[in-house]
Write an enzyme that holds these catalytic residues in place. Structure first.
Site, PDB file in Angstrom:
ATOM      1  N   SER A   9      51.437  62.414  53.129  1.00 53.40           N
ATOM      2  CA  SER A   9      52.397  62.400  52.020  1.00 53.40           C
ATOM      3  C   SER A   9      52.629  63.815  51.501  1.00 53.40           C
ATOM      4  O   SER A   9      51.678  64.489  51.077  1.00 53.40           O
ATOM      5  CB  SER A   9      51.874  61.530  50.884  1.00 53.40           C
ATOM      6  OG  SER A   9      52.620  61.807  49.709  1.00 53.40           O
ATOM      7  N   HIS A  34      55.509  60.882  54.940  1.00 50.92           N
ATOM      8  CA  HIS A  34      55.638  59.976  53.797  1.00 50.92           C
ATOM      9  C   HIS A  34      56.234  60.751  52.618  1.00 50.92           C
ATOM     10  O   HIS A  34      55.713  61.780  52.201  1.00 50.92           O
ATOM     11  CB  HIS A  34      54.256  59.426  53.446  1.00 50.92           C
ATOM     12  CG  HIS A  34      54.250  58.358  52.406  1.00 50.92           C
ATOM     13  ND1 HIS A  34      54.515  57.032  52.672  1.00 50.92           N
ATOM     14  CD2 HIS A  34      53.996  58.415  51.076  1.00 50.92           C
ATOM     15  CE1 HIS A  34      54.414  56.316  51.569  1.00 50.92           C
ATOM     16  NE2 HIS A  34      54.114  57.139  50.567  1.00 50.92           N
ATOM     17  N   MET A  38      59.816  59.291  42.985  1.00 52.13           N
ATOM     18  CA  MET A  38      59.441  58.751  41.667  1.00 52.13           C
ATOM     19  C   MET A  38      60.540  59.072  40.659  1.00 52.13           C
ATOM     20  O   MET A  38      61.069  60.185  40.664  1.00 52.13           O
ATOM     21  CB  MET A  38      58.131  59.383  41.203  1.00 52.13           C
ATOM     22  CG  MET A  38      56.984  59.188  42.176  1.00 52.13           C
ATOM     23  SD  MET A  38      55.449  59.857  41.526  1.00 52.13           S
ATOM     24  CE  MET A  38      54.356  59.600  42.932  1.00 52.13           C
ATOM     25  N   HIS A  67      59.094  56.149  50.242  1.00 51.65           N
ATOM     26  CA  HIS A  67      58.436  55.176  49.353  1.00 51.65           C
ATOM     27  C   HIS A  67      59.049  55.349  47.970  1.00 51.65           C
ATOM     28  O   HIS A  67      58.764  56.325  47.283  1.00 51.65           O
ATOM     29  CB  HIS A  67      56.921  55.470  49.360  1.00 51.65           C
ATOM     30  CG  HIS A  67      56.132  54.638  48.405  1.00 51.65           C
ATOM     31  ND1 HIS A  67      54.835  54.960  48.043  1.00 51.65           N
ATOM     32  CD2 HIS A  67      56.425  53.479  47.742  1.00 51.65           C
ATOM     33  CE1 HIS A  67      54.376  54.053  47.202  1.00 51.65           C
ATOM     34  NE2 HIS A  67      55.311  53.154  46.986  1.00 51.65           N
ATOM     35  N   MET A 138      49.494  49.456  47.805  1.00 51.75           N
ATOM     36  CA  MET A 138      48.995  50.563  46.965  1.00 51.75           C
ATOM     37  C   MET A 138      47.513  50.334  46.651  1.00 51.75           C
ATOM     38  O   MET A 138      47.130  49.254  46.197  1.00 51.75           O
ATOM     39  CB  MET A 138      49.770  50.625  45.639  1.00 51.75           C
ATOM     40  CG  MET A 138      51.219  51.073  45.721  1.00 51.75           C
ATOM     41  SD  MET A 138      51.527  52.713  46.381  1.00 51.75           S
ATOM     42  CE  MET A 138      50.348  53.740  45.534  1.00 51.75           C
ATOM     43  N   ASP A 176      48.118  53.140  50.888  1.00 54.46           N
ATOM     44  CA  ASP A 176      48.548  54.357  50.201  1.00 54.46           C
ATOM     45  C   ASP A 176      47.752  54.554  48.921  1.00 54.46           C
ATOM     46  O   ASP A 176      47.751  53.685  48.042  1.00 54.46           O
ATOM     47  CB  ASP A 176      50.049  54.199  49.881  1.00 54.46           C
ATOM     48  CG  ASP A 176      50.684  55.460  49.356  1.00 54.46           C
ATOM     49  OD1 ASP A 176      49.994  56.495  49.252  1.00 54.46           O
ATOM     50  OD2 ASP A 176      51.889  55.404  49.033  1.00 54.46           O
TER      51      ASP A 176
HETATM   52  C1  DX5 Z   1      50.949  57.649  44.789  1.00 51.10           C
HETATM   53  C2  DX5 Z   1      51.783  57.863  46.035  1.00 51.10           C
HETATM   54  C3  DX5 Z   1      50.938  58.233  47.205  1.00 51.10           C
HETATM   55  C4  DX5 Z   1      50.214  59.534  47.029  1.00 51.10           C
HETATM   56  C5  DX5 Z   1      48.909  59.456  47.736  1.00 51.10           C
HETATM   57  O1  DX5 Z   1      51.737  57.194  43.747  1.00 51.10           O
HETATM   58  O2  DX5 Z   1      52.498  56.714  46.384  1.00 51.10           O
HETATM   59  O3  DX5 Z   1      51.698  58.255  48.405  1.00 51.10           O
HETATM   60  O4  DX5 Z   1      50.901  60.625  47.569  1.00 51.10           O
HETATM   61  O5  DX5 Z   1      48.209  60.619  47.429  1.00 51.10           O
HETATM   62  P1  DX5 Z   1      46.649  60.694  47.653  1.00 51.10           P
HETATM   63  O6  DX5 Z   1      46.418  60.506  49.127  1.00 51.10           O
HETATM   64  O7  DX5 Z   1      46.316  62.059  47.179  1.00 51.10           O
HETATM   65  O8  DX5 Z   1      46.031  59.599  46.843  1.00 51.10           O
HETATM   66 ZN    ZN Z   2      53.442  56.672  48.595  1.00 47.45          ZN
END
Ligand code: DX5
Ligand code: ZN
Length: 217
Positions: A9, A34, A38, A67, A138, A176
């Site tokens: 990501s 990824h 947001m 995502h 998640m 994720d």
């Molecule tokens: C969180 C995101 C994830 C995030 C994961 O809201 O959807 O994709 O980037 O990051 P790590 O691997 O650092 O938890």
């Molecule tokens: Zn994500």
């Protein structure tokens, strides 16, 4: 043996050098990129939009696994399709007419994915599992990278894998949040076949080894 894909990501990358980050994902031998979108409403943070996706599209041939942690995901289907997104994954919690959203994503030429936050049970997806290409589970409350995985969420993977088997469905199961080289294997054993990792990828000195570890070998 099932093929497990690694999807770093870019949320954990330096946003001032996103093209280099995408190149480092490809050079490390990862499978997908990824992209965490947001909107500051569905989650308390702001990140990328379709222009970022369009600008990154020519940087790598790898699939862009978008995502969308946004309200009203249907409003963004066209712009992400034009930008070159491959997967458009939205949250079941953000869409009343999820079936229609899925149909529209497919009609726009992208692969539809559905995601659920830790507080949402798998059975909320019962009516749409046959329609999606990806289910993104998640393992943290979304909004920020670098959080600790909530282990209780891993049981959802077992449920999703057995429904897929029983009903002869084809969706991939992605995880994720809080994934690292050590706990990726546990997620794979429970049923995950796409591993998303932000911090654990971008903080790794040896990124190719990190990618192999995410795949559980
Ligand atoms: C969180 C995101 C994830 C995030 C994961 O809201 O959807 O994709 O980037 O990051 P790590 O691997 O650092 O938890
Ligand atoms: Zn994500």
């Amino acid at each position: 043996m099932k093929q497990v894909l690694a999807a770093p990501s870019i949320l954990a990358a330096d946003f001032g050098r996103l093209a280099e980050a995408v190149q480092s994902v490809e050079q490390a031998g990862a499978d997908w990129i990824h992209v965490d979108v947001m909107d500051g409403r569905f989650v308390p943070n702001l990140t990328f939009g379709p222009k970022t996706v369009a600008d990154l599209r020519p940087v790598s041939a790898l699939p862009l696994d978008c995502h969308l942690m946004v309200e009203n995901p249907q409003d963004h289907i066209e712009s992400f399709a034009k930008a070159g997104a491959d997967y458009f994954t939205f949250h079941i919690e953000a869409a009343v007419h999820s079936n229609r959203v899925i149909q529209n994503i497919r009609a726009a030429g992208m692969k539809p994915g559905i995601s659920l936050v830790p507080g949402t049970p798998v059975h909320f997806l019962d009516e749409i599992l046959a329609e999606v290409d990806l289910v993104l589970v998640m393992l943290v409350n979304p909004g920020f990278g670098g959080q600790h995985m909530l282990p209780s969420c891993l049981e959802k993977l077992v449920t999703l894998a057995s429904i897929r088997e029983e009903q002869g469905l084809r969706y991939r199961i992605s995880v994720d949040g809080g994934i690292n080289a050590e706990n990726a294997r546990r997620a794979i054993e429970k049923g995950a076949d796409v591993i998303v990792a932000g911090s654990a990828f971008f903080e790794a000195k040896d990124k190719a080894t990190a990618v192999r570890n995410f795949r559980g070998r």
